[in-house]
Each structure stands twice: as structure tokens, then as C-alpha cells.
Design an enzyme around this catalytic site. Structure first.
Site, PDB file in Angstrom:
ATOM      1  N   ARG A  96      40.843  34.137  38.811  1.00  0.00           N
ATOM      2  CA  ARG A  96      40.845  33.019  39.749  1.00  0.00           C
ATOM      3  C   ARG A  96      41.026  31.711  39.000  1.00  0.00           C
ATOM      4  O   ARG A  96      40.377  31.486  37.960  1.00  0.00           O
ATOM      5  CB  ARG A  96      39.510  32.941  40.506  1.00  0.00           C
ATOM      6  CG  ARG A  96      39.445  33.815  41.721  1.00  0.00           C
ATOM      7  CD  ARG A  96      40.426  33.350  42.804  1.00  0.00           C
ATOM      8  NE  ARG A  96      40.427  34.236  43.956  1.00  0.00           N
ATOM      9  CZ  ARG A  96      41.149  35.349  44.065  1.00  0.00           C
ATOM     10  NH1 ARG A  96      41.939  35.745  43.097  1.00  0.00           N
ATOM     11  NH2 ARG A  96      41.109  36.065  45.185  1.00  0.00           N
ATOM     12  N   GLU A 122      46.812  26.286  44.363  1.00  0.00           N
ATOM     13  CA  GLU A 122      48.040  27.097  44.425  1.00  0.00           C
ATOM     14  C   GLU A 122      48.842  26.750  45.664  1.00  0.00           C
ATOM     15  O   GLU A 122      48.245  26.621  46.740  1.00  0.00           O
ATOM     16  CB  GLU A 122      47.684  28.594  44.426  1.00  0.00           C
ATOM     17  CG  GLU A 122      47.025  29.014  43.125  1.00  0.00           C
ATOM     18  CD  GLU A 122      46.633  30.506  43.087  1.00  0.00           C
ATOM     19  OE1 GLU A 122      46.885  31.223  44.064  1.00  0.00           O
ATOM     20  OE2 GLU A 122      46.067  30.919  42.064  1.00  0.00           O
ATOM     21  N   HIS A 157      50.573  34.257  41.187  1.00  0.00           N
ATOM     22  CA  HIS A 157      49.493  35.074  41.765  1.00  0.00           C
ATOM     23  C   HIS A 157      50.040  36.449  42.168  1.00  0.00           C
ATOM     24  O   HIS A 157      49.936  36.860  43.324  1.00  0.00           O
ATOM     25  CB  HIS A 157      48.855  34.348  42.961  1.00  0.00           C
ATOM     26  CG  HIS A 157      47.458  34.799  43.254  1.00  0.00           C
ATOM     27  ND1 HIS A 157      46.461  33.940  43.634  1.00  0.00           N
ATOM     28  CD2 HIS A 157      46.875  36.030  43.234  1.00  0.00           C
ATOM     29  CE1 HIS A 157      45.337  34.617  43.839  1.00  0.00           C
ATOM     30  NE2 HIS A 157      45.571  35.897  43.600  1.00  0.00           N
TER      31      HIS A 157
HETATM   32  P1  NAD Z   1      34.548  43.160  40.158  1.00  0.00           P
HETATM   33  O1  NAD Z   1      33.537  42.634  41.117  1.00  0.00           O
HETATM   34  O2  NAD Z   1      34.746  44.624  40.059  1.00  0.00           O
HETATM   35  O3  NAD Z   1      34.229  42.609  38.690  1.00  0.00           O
HETATM   36  C1  NAD Z   1      33.785  41.322  38.423  1.00  0.00           C
HETATM   37  C2  NAD Z   1      32.816  41.416  37.263  1.00  0.00           C
HETATM   38  O4  NAD Z   1      32.479  40.086  36.869  1.00  0.00           O
HETATM   39  C3  NAD Z   1      31.498  42.129  37.618  1.00  0.00           C
HETATM   40  O5  NAD Z   1      31.282  43.214  36.738  1.00  0.00           O
HETATM   41  C4  NAD Z   1      30.440  41.051  37.449  1.00  0.00           C
HETATM   42  O6  NAD Z   1      29.221  41.551  36.938  1.00  0.00           O
HETATM   43  C5  NAD Z   1      31.123  40.126  36.448  1.00  0.00           C
HETATM   44  N1  NAD Z   1      30.566  38.787  36.425  1.00  0.00           N
HETATM   45  C6  NAD Z   1      30.053  38.047  37.449  1.00  0.00           C
HETATM   46  N2  NAD Z   1      29.617  36.853  36.999  1.00  0.00           N
HETATM   47  C7  NAD Z   1      29.878  36.834  35.664  1.00  0.00           C
HETATM   48  C8  NAD Z   1      29.663  35.873  34.639  1.00  0.00           C
HETATM   49  N3  NAD Z   1      29.086  34.700  34.899  1.00  0.00           N
HETATM   50  N4  NAD Z   1      30.054  36.185  33.384  1.00  0.00           N
HETATM   51  C9  NAD Z   1      30.628  37.371  33.104  1.00  0.00           C
HETATM   52  N5  NAD Z   1      30.848  38.332  34.033  1.00  0.00           N
HETATM   53  C10 NAD Z   1      30.475  38.060  35.301  1.00  0.00           C
HETATM   54  O7  NAD Z   1      35.904  42.417  40.535  1.00  0.00           O
HETATM   55  P2  NAD Z   1      37.387  42.865  40.152  1.00  0.00           P
HETATM   56  O8  NAD Z   1      37.938  43.697  41.246  1.00  0.00           O
HETATM   57  O9  NAD Z   1      37.403  43.382  38.774  1.00  0.00           O
HETATM   58  O10 NAD Z   1      38.116  41.427  40.242  1.00  0.00           O
HETATM   59  C11 NAD Z   1      37.908  40.470  39.238  1.00  0.00           C
HETATM   60  C12 NAD Z   1      38.556  39.150  39.621  1.00  0.00           C
HETATM   61  O11 NAD Z   1      39.967  39.317  39.757  1.00  0.00           O
HETATM   62  C13 NAD Z   1      38.089  38.526  40.940  1.00  0.00           C
HETATM   63  O12 NAD Z   1      38.004  37.124  40.768  1.00  0.00           O
HETATM   64  C14 NAD Z   1      39.231  38.834  41.894  1.00  0.00           C
HETATM   65  O13 NAD Z   1      39.294  37.935  42.972  1.00  0.00           O
HETATM   66  C15 NAD Z   1      40.403  38.688  40.959  1.00  0.00           C
HETATM   67  N6  NAD Z   1      41.621  39.373  41.383  1.00  0.00           N
HETATM   68  C16 NAD Z   1      42.789  38.728  41.174  1.00  0.00           C
HETATM   69  C17 NAD Z   1      43.965  39.354  41.525  1.00  0.00           C
HETATM   70  C18 NAD Z   1      45.292  38.677  41.326  1.00  0.00           C
HETATM   71  O14 NAD Z   1      46.180  38.870  42.126  1.00  0.00           O
HETATM   72  N7  NAD Z   1      45.481  37.908  40.285  1.00  0.00           N
HETATM   73  C19 NAD Z   1      43.934  40.628  42.093  1.00  0.00           C
HETATM   74  C20 NAD Z   1      42.712  41.264  42.262  1.00  0.00           C
HETATM   75  C21 NAD Z   1      41.547  40.617  41.893  1.00  0.00           C
HETATM   76  C1  MLT Z   2      42.466  39.435  45.208  1.00  0.00           C
HETATM   77  O1  MLT Z   2      41.418  38.781  45.057  1.00  0.00           O
HETATM   78  O2  MLT Z   2      42.464  40.595  45.664  1.00  0.00           O
HETATM   79  C2  MLT Z   2      43.740  38.818  44.761  1.00  0.00           C
HETATM   80  O3  MLT Z   2      43.747  37.462  44.861  1.00  0.00           O
HETATM   81  C3  MLT Z   2      44.930  39.511  45.259  1.00  0.00           C
HETATM   82  C4  MLT Z   2      45.628  38.950  46.449  1.00  0.00           C
HETATM   83  O4  MLT Z   2      45.169  39.105  47.566  1.00  0.00           O
HETATM   84  O5  MLT Z   2      46.681  38.383  46.251  1.00  0.00           O
END
Ligand code: NAD
Ligand code: MLT
Length: 311
Positions: free
Chosen positions: A232, A261, A279
Site C-alpha cells: 500500500r 493513485e 497497482h
Molecule cells: P496479510 O494480512 O496476510 O499479511 C499482512 C501481515 O502484515 C500480517 O502477517 C501482519 O501480522 C503483518 N503486520 C501488521 N502490522 C505490521 C507491522 N506494523 N509490522 C510488520 N508486520 C505487520 O495480508 P496480505 O494478503 O499478505 O497482503 C499484504 C498487503 O498487500 C496488504 O496491504 C494488501 O492490501 C496488499 N495487497 C496489494 C496488492 C496489489 O495489487 N499491489 C494485492 C494484494 C494485496
Molecule cells: C488488494 O488489496 O487486494 C489489492 O489492492 C488488489 C486490488 O484489488 O487491486
């Protein structure tokens, strides 16, 4: 009949579950202005979104019939959760369906940053043949610091280990036992910051993680560190990253997300050391099908008063 409004593009397979349900009327309106959304939500029982639609308190208040908001993906930071809770609206997401796609995207950005592939591509199509300017680094034996070892961080660690990287991971909920099972070294945030050649963040954006990587953190990093953010915008402080690249401390940054964004003419995008994607982490056919199917099923369960899991 349950009325469901869909305001961001969702895959056909997810939509089919809704359009074919005998008790559902679906309205797909993916280009609404904020004021049009306030009007469209009025009679709806549920709202389905990805990350583009900002589900503000005003939207939730305007949805007088609203019972559920479904987020086709992981992050729910585009939804005012306290407002939803105060108004008895359940928010569900689809946390599993895009894990692999996002881990693969992060790894693709990691390799392409290490080998200057976007810069080399741009230079080549511009007619140059500049082999000296794009000398990269190997991943072999380098240290990858993962901040946030959840679903995506864990999948990324497996790919990094296959490339013979040492993986340090910081996550407040990571136990020594789990770290050993995954094959990573459990570390403090300070260790990850001070000892990594590549640092990647995979946390949600929260009060604790906003600007977690700031000027002070950059000061403590190794010279020539490379940074990734496919989680994010806002976890990394963008001005501090800009300064750290300009000073030579950071050799490269690969960004899939920005604080705002689309980022427009963001100063970071003027730096040759920065590579970026719009993204795209979850943008694969597989992930979009998975999350749309999962979230549609969850929202139907809520409306039909059946058990649901990802609230
Ligand atoms: P998840 O909940 O499985 O993992 C997140 C991890 O972060 C957890 O293990 C949690 O304990 C840890 N965490 C929370 N606070 C923390 C801190 N202060 N320091 C260190 N670790 C901490 O989530 P995920 O499915 O692995 O997704 C991770 C991130 O990726 C989210 O922000 C999600 O929105 C983002 N994401 C982005 C895209 C994209 O298109 N770029 C796609 C999917 C997810
Ligand atoms: C997510 O948090 O799952 C990501 O931002 C992916 C998306 O919806 O584009």
C-alpha cells in the site's frame, strides 16, 4: 429480491454467480462520480468494490438499505470501517484469491529492478545499445528483508529462497517456530532495516505502518539498498524515499502502489532508479476470477442470512 450494486470492474465469473441467482438484481455501474454513487446506493442491499471506489461515511449513510459491502481483494482501506460498523453494515473481503499473483508480481519487480530490465528496455526501444549503463546485481546470496510475513510475504519468501537469497522477516505475530517452518530468519524491524540488500513491505496500511519506512529508517539502511512496495502507498514515506535515492543511499525502488493513485507527475517517477506499475499486483485473470467468486459468495451468504467468514 436483493439489490446489489457493483461499482468497480469484477470478473465475469464472479458476476455470473450474482446475475444467475434467482433472488438477486445486479446493477453494474463502474464509472460513477462520488455524487452519482450517493444516489445509486440509496436502494441497494449490498455494494461490491475493488480499490477504486471510495466507500466513505457519506456513501454508507446514504445506503439506507445497505447490509453488506464486499471488497474483491485484500485491503479494505478504501472503506470507512467504523462508519460501516456503526450503521450495522458488514464488510467482507476476499483475502486469499490474489496472494500468488501479488507475490509473483513483487518477485517480477525484484528481478527486473536488480537487472535494470525496464530501464534497458526503454533505452533499447529508443534506439540506444547501452550495455554499460545497465549493469545489475545478482540475487544469489543477497539478503531480502520482508516486513509483514502474512500471506503474500510468505509466498514471496519461498520464491526468494529458490533464488538462493537469505530471507529476514519482521512481523509482530511471527513466532520462531513458524519462521523455522517457512525457512526464514525471524528478525527485528531494526535488523531488517540495517542488514538487507532488498527491503519489501507486505503489511496492511494502518496507523502503525503509515510511514514505517521514513527518513530515519533510510538513514539506517545499507548503502545501495533496493526498496519494493507492492502493498500500500503510504507505508513508505515517498518524500523520504525520493531524498534517499537522490543521496545515493537507495540504488533502486520498485513501486506498484502510491499514496495517491494515480500518482500523476509524481517526483519519484522522474528518477531513473524508480520502476513502477499501476497497482497491478492482483491483476491476473486467475486472481480476479478468484476474488470475484469469493466475495460474491460471501455477500450472498450475508444477504441470505447464512454463515460467512471474512468479515
Ligand atoms: P496479510 O494480512 O496476510 O499479511 C499482512 C501481515 O502484515 C500480517 O502477517 C501482519 O501480522 C503483518 N503486520 C501488521 N502490522 C505490521 C507491522 N506494523 N509490522 C510488520 N508486520 C505487520 O495480508 P496480505 O494478503 O499478505 O497482503 C499484504 C498487503 O498487500 C496488504 O496491504 C494488501 O492490501 C496488499 N495487497 C496489494 C496488492 C496489489 O495489487 N499491489 C494485492 C494484494 C494485496
Ligand atoms: C488488494 O488489496 O487486494 C489489492 O489492492 C488488489 C486490488 O484489488 O487491486
Amino acid at each position: 429480491m436483493y439489490r446489489i450494486l457493483v461499482t468497480d470492474p469484477l470478473s465475469d465469473q464472479g458476476l455470473e454467480q450474482l446475475t444467475q441467482a434467482p433472488d438477486v438484481e445486479v446493477s453494474i455501474q463502474t464509472a460513477l462520480t462520488p455524487s452519482e454513487l450517493l444516489e445509486a446506493i440509496k436502494e441497494m442491499d449490498a455494494l461490491l468494490v475493488r480499490s477504486q471506489t471510495k466507500v466513505t461515511k457519506e456513501v454508507i449513510m446514504a445506503g439506507k438499505q445497505l447490509k453488506a459491502i464486499g471488497r474483491a481483494g485484500v485491503g479494505v482501506d478504501n472503506i470507512d470501517i467504523p462508519a460501516a460498523t456503526n450503521n450495522g453494515v458488514v464488510v467482507v473481503n476476499a483475502p486469499d484469491g490474489n496472494t500468488i499473483s501479488t507475490a509473483e508480481h513483487t518477485f517480477a519487480m525484484l528481478i527486473s529492478m536488480a537487472r535494470n530490465i525496464p530501464q534497458g528496455y526503454r533505452s533499447t526501444v529508443e534506439g540506444e545499445w547501452n550495455r554499460k549503463a545497465f549493469v545489475g546485481v545478482e540475487l544469489n546470496h543477497k539478503t531480502l528483508g520482508i516486513i509483514g510475513l502474512g500471506r503474500i510475504g510468505t509466498e514471496l519468501s519461498k520464491r526468494a529462497k529458490a533464488f538462493n537469497m537469505n530471507v529476514l522477516a519482521y512481523d509482530p505475530y511471527l513466532t520462531e517456530e513458524r519462521a523455522q517452518k517457512i525457512g526464514v530468519t525471524k528478525a527485528t524491524l531494526d535488523d531488517v532495516i540495517a542488514s538487507s540488500d532488498f527491503i519489501t513491505v507486505h503489511t496492511p496500511l494502518t496507523k502503525e505502518t503509515r510511514h514505517l519506512i521514513n527518513a530515519d529508517a533510510f538513514r539506517r539502511m545499507k548503502e545501495g539498498v533496493r526498496i519494493l512496495n507492492c502493498a500500500r502507498g503510504g507505508i513508505i514515506q515517498e518524500e523520504a524515499l525520493y531524498d534517499a535515492i537522490q543521496s545515493g543511499k537507495v540504488a533502486g525502488a520498485a513501486l506498484d502502489v502510491f499514496e495517491s493513485e494515480p500518482p500523476g507527475n509524481h517526483p519519484l517517477l522522474s528518477l531513473p532508479q524508480v520502476t513502477a506499475t499501476p497497482h497491478l499486483g492482483a491483476s491476473t485473470h486467475e486472481a480476479q476470477e478468484n476474488v470475484a467468486i469469493d466475495v460474491a459468495a460471501e455477500v450472498l451468504n450475508i444477504l441470505r442470512d447464512k454463515p460467512f467468514k471474512n468479515a
